[in-house]
Motif scaffolding. Structure first.
Motif, PDB file in Angstrom:
ATOM      1  N   GLU A  48      -4.161   4.465   6.758  1.00  0.00           N
ATOM      2  CA  GLU A  48      -3.279   3.302   6.607  1.00  0.00           C
ATOM      3  C   GLU A  48      -2.622   3.297   5.229  1.00  0.00           C
ATOM      4  OE1 GLU A  48      -3.651  -1.535   7.364  1.00  0.00           O
ATOM      5  OE2 GLU A  48      -5.450  -0.292   7.207  1.00  0.00           O
ATOM      6  N   THR A  49      -3.383   3.564   4.207  1.00  0.00           N
ATOM      7  CA  THR A  49      -2.873   3.713   2.845  1.00  0.00           C
ATOM      8  C   THR A  49      -3.671   4.817   2.168  1.00  0.00           C
ATOM      9  OG1 THR A  49      -4.401   2.117   1.831  1.00  0.00           O
ATOM     10  CG2 THR A  49      -2.311   1.248   2.674  1.00  0.00           C
ATOM     11  N   PHE A  50      -3.071   5.387   1.128  1.00  0.00           N
ATOM     12  CA  PHE A  50      -3.776   6.412   0.363  1.00  0.00           C
ATOM     13  C   PHE A  50      -3.277   6.372  -1.072  1.00  0.00           C
ATOM     14  CE2 PHE A  50      -3.771  10.888  -1.245  1.00  0.00           C
ATOM     15  CZ  PHE A  50      -5.141  11.006  -1.417  1.00  0.00           C
ATOM     16  N   ASP A  51      -4.215   6.218  -1.992  1.00  0.00           N
ATOM     17  CA  ASP A  51      -3.923   6.259  -3.418  1.00  0.00           C
ATOM     18  C   ASP A  51      -4.708   7.422  -4.000  1.00  0.00           C
ATOM     19  OD1 ASP A  51      -3.676   5.982  -6.150  1.00  0.00           O
ATOM     20  OD2 ASP A  51      -3.937   3.810  -6.153  1.00  0.00           O
ATOM     21  N   PRO A  52      -4.045   8.476  -4.440  1.00  0.00           N
ATOM     22  CA  PRO A  52      -4.764   9.643  -4.961  1.00  0.00           C
ATOM     23  C   PRO A  52      -5.679   9.320  -6.133  1.00  0.00           C
ATOM     24  CG  PRO A  52      -2.441  10.152  -4.608  1.00  0.00           C
ATOM     25  CD  PRO A  52      -2.585   8.672  -4.447  1.00  0.00           C
ATOM     26  N   ASN A  53      -5.412   8.195  -6.813  1.00  0.00           N
ATOM     27  CA  ASN A  53      -6.229   7.835  -7.972  1.00  0.00           C
ATOM     28  C   ASN A  53      -7.541   7.175  -7.584  1.00  0.00           C
ATOM     29  OD1 ASN A  53      -4.253   8.732  -9.875  1.00  0.00           O
ATOM     30  ND2 ASN A  53      -3.086   6.868  -9.458  1.00  0.00           N
ATOM     31  N   GLU A  54      -7.650   6.714  -6.337  1.00  0.00           N
ATOM     32  CA  GLU A  54      -8.894   6.093  -5.900  1.00  0.00           C
ATOM     33  C   GLU A  54      -9.928   7.161  -5.577  1.00  0.00           C
ATOM     34  OE1 GLU A  54      -7.143   1.983  -3.860  1.00  0.00           O
ATOM     35  OE2 GLU A  54      -7.672   3.697  -2.602  1.00  0.00           O
ATOM     36  N   GLN A  55     -11.169   6.853  -5.875  1.00  0.00           N
ATOM     37  CA  GLN A  55     -12.249   7.792  -5.636  1.00  0.00           C
ATOM     38  C   GLN A  55     -13.423   7.075  -4.980  1.00  0.00           C
ATOM     39  OE1 GLN A  55     -12.006  11.111  -6.219  1.00  0.00           O
ATOM     40  NE2 GLN A  55      -9.900  10.788  -6.974  1.00  0.00           N
ATOM     41  N   GLY A  56     -14.283   7.853  -4.317  1.00  0.00           N
ATOM     42  CA  GLY A  56     -15.526   7.301  -3.777  1.00  0.00           C
ATOM     43  C   GLY A  56     -15.295   6.177  -2.803  1.00  0.00           C
ATOM     44  N   LYS A  57     -16.109   5.118  -2.935  1.00  0.00           N
ATOM     45  CA  LYS A  57     -16.080   4.004  -1.998  1.00  0.00           C
ATOM     46  C   LYS A  57     -14.747   3.280  -1.957  1.00  0.00           C
ATOM     47  CE  LYS A  57     -21.058   3.038  -2.319  1.00  0.00           C
ATOM     48  NZ  LYS A  57     -22.086   2.012  -2.674  1.00  0.00           N
ATOM     49  N   GLU A  58     -14.049   3.235  -3.103  1.00  0.00           N
ATOM     50  CA  GLU A  58     -12.803   2.459  -3.141  1.00  0.00           C
ATOM     51  C   GLU A  58     -11.731   3.061  -2.230  1.00  0.00           C
ATOM     52  OE1 GLU A  58     -11.080   2.358  -7.020  1.00  0.00           O
ATOM     53  OE2 GLU A  58     -11.330   4.517  -7.359  1.00  0.00           O
ATOM     54  N   ARG A  59     -11.875   4.324  -1.855  1.00  0.00           N
ATOM     55  CA  ARG A  59     -10.905   4.934  -0.955  1.00  0.00           C
ATOM     56  C   ARG A  59     -10.913   4.287   0.422  1.00  0.00           C
ATOM     57  NH1 ARG A  59     -11.075  11.508  -1.975  1.00  0.00           N
ATOM     58  NH2 ARG A  59      -9.374  11.499  -3.494  1.00  0.00           N
ATOM     59  N   TYR A  60     -12.039   3.721   0.822  1.00  0.00           N
ATOM     60  CA  TYR A  60     -12.191   3.203   2.178  1.00  0.00           C
ATOM     61  C   TYR A  60     -12.117   1.688   2.249  1.00  0.00           C
ATOM     62  CZ  TYR A  60     -14.185   7.886   2.151  1.00  0.00           C
ATOM     63  OH  TYR A  60     -14.382   9.235   1.955  1.00  0.00           O
ATOM     64  N   ALA A  61     -12.034   1.029   1.107  1.00  0.00           N
ATOM     65  CA  ALA A  61     -12.035  -0.441   1.069  1.00  0.00           C
ATOM     66  C   ALA A  61     -10.627  -0.991   1.256  1.00  0.00           C
ATOM     67  CB  ALA A  61     -12.613  -0.929  -0.247  1.00  0.00           C
ATOM     68  N   MET A  62     -10.539  -2.145   1.909  1.00  0.00           N
ATOM     69  CA  MET A  62      -9.261  -2.836   2.081  1.00  0.00           C
ATOM     70  C   MET A  62      -9.557  -4.227   2.629  1.00  0.00           C
ATOM     71  SD  MET A  62      -5.829  -1.172   3.764  1.00  0.00           S
ATOM     72  CE  MET A  62      -4.205  -1.861   3.483  1.00  0.00           C
ATOM     73  N   TYR A  63      -8.699  -5.175   2.335  1.00  0.00           N
ATOM     74  CA  TYR A  63      -8.851  -6.548   2.819  1.00  0.00           C
ATOM     75  C   TYR A  63     -10.176  -7.169   2.357  1.00  0.00           C
ATOM     76  CZ  TYR A  63      -5.341  -4.609   5.976  1.00  0.00           C
ATOM     77  OH  TYR A  63      -4.246  -3.954   6.498  1.00  0.00           O
ATOM     78  N   GLY A  64     -10.681  -6.718   1.210  1.00  0.00           N
ATOM     79  CA  GLY A  64     -11.912  -7.287   0.697  1.00  0.00           C
ATOM     80  C   GLY A  64     -13.161  -6.828   1.421  1.00  0.00           C
ATOM     81  N   ARG A  65     -13.053  -5.769   2.233  1.00  0.00           N
ATOM     82  CA  ARG A  65     -14.212  -5.259   2.970  1.00  0.00           C
ATOM     83  C   ARG A  65     -14.397  -3.790   2.617  1.00  0.00           C
ATOM     84  NH1 ARG A  65     -11.243  -7.725   7.074  1.00  0.00           N
ATOM     85  NH2 ARG A  65     -11.014  -5.796   8.269  1.00  0.00           N
ATOM     86  N   PRO A  66     -15.637  -3.332   2.508  1.00  0.00           N
ATOM     87  CA  PRO A  66     -15.876  -1.967   2.012  1.00  0.00           C
ATOM     88  C   PRO A  66     -15.308  -0.872   2.898  1.00  0.00           C
ATOM     89  CG  PRO A  66     -17.911  -2.935   2.840  1.00  0.00           C
ATOM     90  CD  PRO A  66     -16.901  -4.037   2.774  1.00  0.00           C
ATOM     91  N   PHE A  67     -15.160  -1.152   4.199  1.00  0.00           N
ATOM     92  CA  PHE A  67     -14.618  -0.153   5.112  1.00  0.00           C
ATOM     93  C   PHE A  67     -13.465  -0.743   5.932  1.00  0.00           C
ATOM     94  CE2 PHE A  67     -19.151   0.734   4.440  1.00  0.00           C
ATOM     95  CZ  PHE A  67     -19.046   1.970   3.812  1.00  0.00           C
ATOM     96  N   GLY A  68     -12.704  -1.642   5.312  1.00  0.00           N
ATOM     97  CA  GLY A  68     -11.614  -2.310   6.012  1.00  0.00           C
ATOM     98  C   GLY A  68     -10.409  -1.446   6.264  1.00  0.00           C
ATOM     99  N   LYS A  69     -10.237  -0.381   5.499  1.00  0.00           N
ATOM    100  CA  LYS A  69      -9.063   0.482   5.660  1.00  0.00           C
ATOM    101  C   LYS A  69      -9.163   1.283   6.959  1.00  0.00           C
ATOM    102  CE  LYS A  69      -7.488   2.435   2.014  1.00  0.00           C
ATOM    103  NZ  LYS A  69      -7.390   3.307   0.821  1.00  0.00           N
TER     104      LYS A  69
END
Length: 716
Positions: free
Chosen positions: A576-597
């Protein structure tokens, strides 16, 4: 009137007319018909509630319409001699011939009298879809029948691929095939399975026994599955003592499945079924860059997973039809599967019935994408009948939008409206230039469709409004000092902010002069100081705009970096989105949920469209590819090879630094090439015409199986 009921799906047969009995003639003529759009609307009621969030249902937050429960089908026939018919229906029904109710009949043995008569069948079904199938030699159901929802306005009936009496529309189903997996971890109470790539399907638990609960956690990543109740989707299966049982769970999205059993519940045997819509990939693309080939394959798989009963946004989280997402999927579909039916189902389901009370998905821009999408569907397919059927709903939606303009004639987000545009931070108040451009394009699209539907008065009014609006947009929002459209105007005050959105769409819609396109190219599109677009959603349009302004190599490089970055991060489908600067868990978080993306999102499949339209260079110039253009480009590559589907076959294109080979379609095509000197064609008597600036045009005849053209490349 005969009433027969079986659960909520009714299969009923009718009718005898005229004195005397005759054995009905066997025939396969006839197909199931229904009120236009109502099959899609009914199917939407079956699928719109599939979203689950942490064990709880999550229905849409907009109106979901149901099909009309009472529908009248009618046909005037004129035959010289009596004929036999059979009738099948889904619902309670009443039969009339020339206003006379038929009360005693054998549905499998009906004779219609000779002459000119009106046949009426009223079908009532408030639990599913009122549908009708009449089979006969000379009288049978098809799109020429008329239908009304009893409002005394008649439309042509809609039909699809359903023709079997034993498989009415309500029997629509996706397909299934077994899936394999690897066991990653296992002990007495826990089992972790890896299906090795993102997928969608049903987990089957066999030999369930004991007493207690079995917990099944689904993950797009291993971390998500192991997070148990922090995962976006999971199931709890209650196991009761008795003989071993089998439980087939609801279809879910996953790569990993983590099963945890209560103490008194042994781990079951596990199988899985892949669930899919059986569409054929009629397109194709390969090139000299193996990374881009992999990106194309993963994009195609991403699109296929999200091409289901409808074109949905993502398979894990929403599972909804969003108009902005769907618009891009329509176009990607035309360069891959060319499945017209799934496009039409999606269009009808999004729109629902009148009256219009909110924007589609409650989003201002999504109403415009819906209107524009119908024109694009017509351009690629040439399906006039569909446009005529859906046009009345275009007209009422556009009228809703026009009634919500401000005193300057611009649309704004009003109370209850969601102005989306993109996920990026930006000012969304007042009249936004981007939204005005979408409204102008919607007016043009609806005007064109109004002409096809014979509503010339409305067509003229929409065209006039579009012309006026485009002039006003340029006069108000174009800033000569910034060489670009500024973002918004609120309370009569113009902002000084420049964003990419309006400027990209002004280029894509061809709404500005070549001089202003060049200014937008230099001061916006290639200007790194303007806020960057980071979502694949808007990258769809930015990359297209780069190609339109002659920067295809830059677009290809971005795909290589951005989509390649997702692959490097372990993606098996695009996100859905991808930020190359994000790493680890933050890559999968969205909408305030750890695996919302969502890690499988339809708009992430963008490259299948980009490569087909701008590298292979194939696009229709007139509806249904009656005329078309091929402008292939290497985009910095050594060679490209592929095909693009059309309504009547595929167009094949190969290009390297010396030659172009084309397998033309059935329409009249034009191959355009840039060459340092006049290209040479080795087939037939093809005429090469100079267009100036080292551009040449070659007319392609459908009677020629393959053209080979020698040219002199400008690319280094």
């Amino acid at each position: 009137m005969l009433l027969l009921t079986k659960n909520r799906v009714f299969v009923l047969w009718w009718l005898i007319l005229c004195s005397g009995l005759a054995q009905a003639q066997e025939t396969n003529n006839g197909k199931w018909i229904w009120y236009p759009g109502d099959f899609a609307i009914w199917l939407h009621t079956q699928t719109s509630g599939l979203r689950q969030e942490r064990g709880q249902p999550y229905p849409p937050f907009w109106r979901v319409d149901a099909p009309y429960g009472l529908v009248r089908f009618q046909k005037v026939y004129d035959i010289k001699s009596p004929t036999a018919i059979k009738v099948f229906a889904e619902g309670n029904f009443q039969i009339r011939v020339d206003q006379q109710i038929i009360s005693d009949f054998d549905p499998m043995n009906i004779r219609l009298p000779a002459g000119k008569h009106q046949l009426r069948i009223l079908v009532e079904n408030h639990g599913a879809l009122p549908a009708l199938l009449v089979r006969g030699d000379r009288v049978f159901t098809d799109e020429t029948w008329q239908v009304t929802n009893q409002n005394q306005r008649f439309e042509k009936a809609e039909a699809g691929q359903f023709a079997d009496p034993e498989s009415p529309p309500s029997h629509f189903s996706l397909h299934y095939t077994p899936m394999d997996y690897r066991v990653l971890e296992q002990d007495d109470r826990r089992l972790l399975l890896d299906f090795e790539k993102e997928t969608y399907g049903k987990v089957i638990l066999e030999r369930l026994q004991g007493r207690g609960n079995l917990h099944v956690y689904y993950g797009e990543t291993k971390q998500e599955a192991l997070a148990e109740k922090l995962a976006e989707t999971y199931d709890r299966v209650a196991v009761r003592e008795g003989a071993p049982q089998t439980d087939t769970l609801a279809a879910r999205a996953f790569r990993y499945v983590y099963i945890v059993a209560d103490r008194d519940v042994p781990l079951p045997s596990v199988k899985a079924l892949y669930e899919f819509l059986p569409v054929e990939n009629r397109g194709g693309f390969s090139c000299s860059d193996t990374l881009l080939n992999r990106i194309y394959d993963v994009s195609l798989y991403t699109l296929h997973l999200n091409t289901r009963a409808f074109l949905i946004d993502g398979i894990k989280r929403d599972h909804w039809i969003w108009s902005g997402d769907a618009y891009q999927s329509y176009l990607m579909n035309f360069y891959t599967f060319f499945d017209e039916a799934v496009n039409k189902r999606t269009i009808y389901a999004l729109r629902g019935h009148d009256p219009v009370e909110t924007h589609i998905n409650t989003i201002l821009d999504y109403s415009f994408y819906w209107l524009i999408g119908i024109y694009d569907h017509y351009l690629y397919t040439g399906d006039t009948s569909f446009v005529k059927q859906v046009y009345p709903r275009m007209k009422t939606l556009l009228q809703f939008c026009l009634e919500r303009r401000n005193t300057e004639g611009f649309v704004e987000g009003l109370r209850g409206d969601w102005v989306f545009i993109d996920w990026a931070e930006m000012d969304k108040k007042g009249a936004i230039s981007f939204e005005q451009l979408l409204l102008a394009k919607s007016l043009e699209a609806t005007a064109y469709c109004a002409g096809l539907a014979g509503d010339e008065e409305a067509a003229a009014a929409y065209r006039e409004t579009a012309v006026s609006l485009k002039k006003k947009i340029e006069a108000v929002f174009w800033d000569e000092r910034k060489h670009a459209f500024v973002h918004t105007r609120e309370n009569g005050r113009l902002s000084t902010d420049v964003t990419r959105y309006a400027n990209l769409f002004a280029v894509l819609f061809d709404y500005v002069s070549p001089e202003k396109k060049q200014q937008i190219k230099e001061h916006v599109i290639l200007n790194d100081s303007v806020q960057a677009i980071t979502t694949p959603y808007m990258k769809f349009y930015e990359l297209a705009a780069l190609c339109e302004i002659g920067e295809k190599a830059a677009a290809v490089n971005y795909v290589r970096d951005y989509w390649g970055g997702m692959l490097e991060a372990g993606a098996t489908t695009f996100w859905e989105t991808f930020d190359p600067n994000e790493q680890g868990k933050e890559r999968y978080a969205m909408y305030g949920r750890p695996f919302g993306k969502s890690l499988c999102h339809a708009w992430g499949a963008n490259p299948v469209y980009l490569f087909g339209k701008y590298l292979l260079g194939v696009r229709p110039l007139s509806p249904g590819y009656k005329t078309y253009e091929i402008t292939p480009s290497l985009g910095g590559l050594d060679w490209i090879d592929g095909k693009v589907p059309t309504p009547s076959g595929s167009i094949g294109v190969f290009m390297d630094r010396q030659n172009v080979r084309v397998n033309p379609g059935t329409g009249r095509g034009t191959l355009k090439l840039q060459s340092r000197k006049m290209p040479k064609v080795d087939t037939g008597n093809a005429v090469v015409k100079s267009l100036g600036n080292n551009w040449y045009a070659i007319q392609l005849e459908p009677s020629v199986a393959e053209y080979t053209v020698r040219y002199w490349s400008n690319e280094k």
